[in-house]
Design an enzyme around this catalytic site. Structure first.
Site, PDB file in Angstrom:
ATOM      1  N   ARG B  49       0.854  -1.192   0.000  1.00  0.00           N
ATOM      2  CA  ARG B  49       0.000   0.000   0.000  1.00  0.00           C
ATOM      3  C   ARG B  49       0.882   1.231   0.000  1.00  0.00           C
ATOM      4  NH1 ARG B  49      -5.245   0.098   3.468  1.00  0.00           N
ATOM      5  NH2 ARG B  49      -4.259   2.035   4.084  1.00  0.00           N
ATOM      6  N   ASP B  51       2.195   5.063  -0.212  1.00  0.00           N
ATOM      7  CA  ASP B  51       1.673   6.356   0.241  1.00  0.00           C
ATOM      8  C   ASP B  51       1.511   7.334  -0.909  1.00  0.00           C
ATOM      9  OD1 ASP B  51       1.432   5.884   2.988  1.00  0.00           O
ATOM     10  OD2 ASP B  51       3.565   6.269   3.320  1.00  0.00           O
ATOM     11  N   ARG B 195      11.348   5.312   3.926  1.00  0.00           N
ATOM     12  CA  ARG B 195      11.610   6.751   3.909  1.00  0.00           C
ATOM     13  C   ARG B 195      12.276   7.232   5.196  1.00  0.00           C
ATOM     14  NH1 ARG B 195       5.809   8.650   2.350  1.00  0.00           N
ATOM     15  NH2 ARG B 195       6.665  10.711   2.824  1.00  0.00           N
TER      16      ARG B 195
END
Lengths: 253, 253
Positions: B49, B51, B195
């Site tokens: 999923r 972002d 990230r």
């Protein structure tokens, strides 16, 4: 008079080409508007007037001013003012008489074709998507036939009275997975020349046609003998060479 | 029941992430709307999923239907309906019980940093621009310390009650000119994990800090020990591996 050279890159997607046009968003218009703030009105010259939608990684612009400039400061100022689609990579003082267009001795363009059944969303802005499987070997053999000094009228947009004689010093297609890449070098190109060569090479690669049909097209010296013009987004001006370059000169092909 | 697997790619720039959200443009919303036309209402599951703003080159989606589908026809239909930012590269019938998320055994992400004084307009949509010169060797040494099974709480967005134990099986930074590229593989990642690792590695590369400070950050098991979250556009889900893959399995790192 002090003469300056700007090395810049841009994503041409959102511009109506390089050359200034009244009432339209162009790279030259954006650059000269940003320059005006620091230098007053200047007339710039450019190495390669790219068409609408064409990109540049190594475009060169030159201009003259009355007084010496702080190049580091000017570079920061331009990059702050310009849209993120344009980047000023370097500003340097050039020898007197330097002219981005007339001093150039070679220009290198790249054209990229995405050759897979489905398009690639991550490359869409910088490739031409051709779904039919292309024969890169035939395309490479075909463009190599263009190397040398020829009348390229077949591949030039009509411009009555202007010579269409050019000298191509390097041309090759390479396949890297689904990506086909043309690299082509000449002292100068006529308008639409790279994209017309691409369109013709792609037809040769699609049909399994004899690469020699590229020579026939060339020798026809007739716009109708080309296969039209490939779309702009695949094309990027990669590099411009000047006689006194100590670095960044074009790799031999 | 017939189970299908869709391999897709997308440019995440214009989407509010993968997961469907009411009233927002998402990849899942676009895909399920397009599927509806051919298959009726289906519930899809997804391997990763992503972002908002994150891209995918090798995303995998699965769904079950009552009746067998013509996969070639469905692929054409989806690609005709979807925006050019999404590409359906393949649709195949999967073994019964196949589930894009739960059947996956490895996911590989790439993160790209453009490390030059000036940004690159031709890469802007898919890199994080960091102007300060980074020490790629230190960044590489730092992320290699993460390989293995650990509690990654430092690098996970807070989700009370959920485990933050993960196993990283490969991680490396490579420099290619001005482009730094992280490749990282794990069975699964927690939210914001790649990230957050990138943000911390970049600080190590910027400061000439000891790569070992990555281990200290990891061992703190505290969100405050990370350097936040790197921007989304540098991140791409490259590949998902399933146990029965005969091709396309992840390269060892």
């Amino acid at each position: 008079v002090p003469t300056y050279r700007i090395d810049l890159a841009y994503d041409g997607t959102g511009f109506h080409g390089y050359a200034r046009q009244h009432g339209l968003r162009t790279v030259q218009g954006s650059l000269e508007t940003a320059l005006f703030y620091s230098t007053g009105e200047v007339r710039t010259s450019v190495a390669g007037r790219t068409d609408r939608g064409v990109h540049a990684a190594g475009q060169v612009v030159s201009f003259e001013v009355e007084e010496r400039l702080d190049t580091a400061r000017l570079q920061r100022s331009l990059n702050r003012q310009l849209a993120p689609e344009i980047a000023v990579n370097r500003i340097s003082e050039a020898a007197a008489g330097f002219h981005a267009r007339f001093s150039a001795v070679a220009r290198r363009y790249r054209y990229r074709v995405w050759n897979a059944p489905v398009h690639d969303p991550l490359l869409a802005r910088s490739v031409w998507h051709v779904p039919d499987l292309l024969d890169a070997g035939a395309m490479d053999a075909a463009v190599r036939l263009l190397i040398g000094a020829h009348d390229f009228a077949t591949f030039c947009r009509k411009a009555p009275g202007r010579t269409t004689e050019r000298e191509v010093t390097g041309a090759r297609w390479e396949r890297n997975g689904d990506l086909l890449e043309l690299s082509v070098v000449a002292k100068a190109f006529c308008h639409h020349m790279v994209r017309s060569i691409v369109a013709t090479a792609v037809e040769i690669g699609r049909d399994g046609r004899d690469p020699d049909s590229m020579r026939e097209a060339l020798e026809a010296r007739d716009r109708a003998a080309s296969e039209g013009t490939a779309p702009p987004q695949g094309l990027t001006l990669m590099e411009v060479t000047y006689p006194d370059d100590t670095q960044g000169s074009l790799r031999p092909m």
